[in-house]
Design an enzyme around this catalytic site. Sequence first.
Site, PDB file in Angstrom:
ATOM      1  N   TYR A 115      -9.799 -11.618  -7.016  1.00 46.73           N
ATOM      2  CA  TYR A 115     -11.203 -11.282  -6.795  1.00 46.73           C
ATOM      3  C   TYR A 115     -11.983 -11.358  -8.109  1.00 46.73           C
ATOM      4  O   TYR A 115     -12.939 -10.628  -8.322  1.00 46.73           O
ATOM      5  CB  TYR A 115     -11.333  -9.877  -6.187  1.00 46.73           C
ATOM      6  CG  TYR A 115     -10.706  -9.719  -4.807  1.00 46.73           C
ATOM      7  CD1 TYR A 115     -10.184 -10.808  -4.118  1.00 46.73           C
ATOM      8  CD2 TYR A 115     -10.645  -8.480  -4.186  1.00 46.73           C
ATOM      9  CE1 TYR A 115      -9.607 -10.663  -2.871  1.00 46.73           C
ATOM     10  CE2 TYR A 115     -10.076  -8.324  -2.928  1.00 46.73           C
ATOM     11  CZ  TYR A 115      -9.550  -9.421  -2.275  1.00 46.73           C
ATOM     12  OH  TYR A 115      -8.988  -9.283  -1.032  1.00 46.73           O
ATOM     13  N   LYS A 160       4.600 -10.914  -7.014  1.00 51.41           N
ATOM     14  CA  LYS A 160       5.194 -12.138  -6.462  1.00 51.41           C
ATOM     15  C   LYS A 160       5.636 -12.996  -7.650  1.00 51.41           C
ATOM     16  O   LYS A 160       5.272 -14.172  -7.797  1.00 51.41           O
ATOM     17  CB  LYS A 160       4.142 -12.846  -5.595  1.00 51.41           C
ATOM     18  CG  LYS A 160       4.670 -13.961  -4.744  1.00 51.41           C
ATOM     19  CD  LYS A 160       5.510 -13.520  -3.564  1.00 51.41           C
ATOM     20  CE  LYS A 160       6.012 -14.734  -2.811  1.00 51.41           C
ATOM     21  NZ  LYS A 160       7.163 -14.455  -1.942  1.00 51.41           N
ATOM     22  N   ASP A 191       5.900  -9.517  -0.387  1.00 50.75           N
ATOM     23  CA  ASP A 191       6.127  -9.808   1.040  1.00 50.75           C
ATOM     24  C   ASP A 191       7.236  -8.924   1.603  1.00 50.75           C
ATOM     25  O   ASP A 191       7.084  -8.299   2.664  1.00 50.75           O
ATOM     26  CB  ASP A 191       6.411 -11.306   1.265  1.00 50.75           C
ATOM     27  CG  ASP A 191       7.278 -11.939   0.191  1.00 50.75           C
ATOM     28  OD1 ASP A 191       7.735 -11.220  -0.723  1.00 50.75           O
ATOM     29  OD2 ASP A 191       7.531 -13.159   0.262  1.00 50.75           O
ATOM     30  N   ASP A 215      -5.092  -4.880  -1.495  1.00 48.19           N
ATOM     31  CA  ASP A 215      -6.056  -4.871  -0.388  1.00 48.19           C
ATOM     32  C   ASP A 215      -5.317  -5.081   0.936  1.00 48.19           C
ATOM     33  O   ASP A 215      -5.480  -4.335   1.907  1.00 48.19           O
ATOM     34  CB  ASP A 215      -7.076  -5.997  -0.626  1.00 48.19           C
ATOM     35  CG  ASP A 215      -8.343  -5.809   0.189  1.00 48.19           C
ATOM     36  OD1 ASP A 215      -8.503  -4.749   0.817  1.00 48.19           O
ATOM     37  OD2 ASP A 215      -9.185  -6.729   0.194  1.00 48.19           O
ATOM     38  N   ASP A 219      -4.130  -2.237   4.191  1.00 46.55           N
ATOM     39  CA  ASP A 219      -4.455  -2.430   5.617  1.00 46.55           C
ATOM     40  C   ASP A 219      -3.173  -2.429   6.453  1.00 46.55           C
ATOM     41  O   ASP A 219      -3.120  -1.843   7.542  1.00 46.55           O
ATOM     42  CB  ASP A 219      -5.209  -3.752   5.842  1.00 46.55           C
ATOM     43  CG  ASP A 219      -6.733  -3.592   5.704  1.00 46.55           C
ATOM     44  OD1 ASP A 219      -7.170  -2.744   4.902  1.00 46.55           O
ATOM     45  OD2 ASP A 219      -7.478  -4.311   6.399  1.00 46.55           O
TER      46      ASP A 219
END
Length: 322
Positions: A115, A160, A191, A215, A219
Amino acid sequence: MTRIAVVEGDGIGHEVIPVARRVLELLHPEYDYFDVDVGYGRWERTGCPCTDPDITLLKTADAILFGAITTPPMKDYQSVVLRMRKALDLYANLRPIRGDSFDIMIVRENTEGLYSGIEEVTPDRATTLRVVSRKGTVRIVRTAIRLARARGGLLTIGHKANVIKSDVFFRDICIAEAKAAVVPFNDKFIDALSLDLLQHPKNYCVIVTTNMFGDILSDVAAYLVGGLGLVPSANIGNRHALFEPVHGSAPDIAGKNIANPIAAIRSAAMMLDYLGDSTGSRRIEKAIGRVVSAGVCTRDLCGSAGTKEFGDAVLACLEKPE
Ligand code: NAD
């Protein structure tokens, strides 16, 4: 006097934030509350979603209560949320996920990563620069280390690094800081971490990760507690602080009085903690628990209470002597 800026934003922000504000006003009528209108609605009316004077005004607040802002997928529209996070340097996004048998804090870097806003779109290629700086990584992992220490739990570093070089950089700095601080830590690929978090939430205490991974992970983790309507967050910098539900403006349910205001009310509770009123914060959490236990719930939790009616029940509970 403590000054609270209130930004309802767009969509269900206009429904859930007034509920959270009423809760704050009940516990702290002495605070000075003032509205700041920024967002997509403002852009539709005036052609500008957020001005420099708006940012200056937000900076005068001791804390900001924020709803959510619609970001339309238009090429030239600048995200107000990203602009505010950068302008106020709100680098630490804290997203608690609490259930009966787990208490997890997701610590998301909030000002860089994917971002970064450094992007280029040509007819044949679109590029976004994923920025992971030493300064940004050190300050976010130190925030996470402080939280892990205070909670006496494990720090998990989500990354990652098997694929992305900027995540090797992030992971190595986080590990060096954790070792230097002598806190127990482990690290996991983001992941695998996402699935393991859902399968074994008890194994987690504080998770630190980069902007977009954090982010998405929060969720995903909302699944553990009943959905997005329940998860609050704090965006903390060295000088400013903003409190907002994790969810967005939810245009699909906006204007229907069915949005769950718990995430917004809990964000107000996190604000009180930040302002030094941990008793008020605990009272709010208790009141939400009592109201839900009494079977008063919004539609997402299989109840029939409206947004406003749920708020009325929480206020009534707070007004009763403990
Ligand atoms: P969303 O979080 O708004 O909604 C996702 C789903 O969860 C929807 O089905 C919605 O109805 C449901 N939901 C969300 N909050 C709820 C609540 N309080 N009670 C009950 N159900 C709830 O995410 P989205 O649909 O991907 O995004 C909508 C808009 O919000 C987009 O423009 C996006 O850019 C924006 N957004 C803003 C922020 C922010 O301002 N910080 C954060 C996320 C998304």
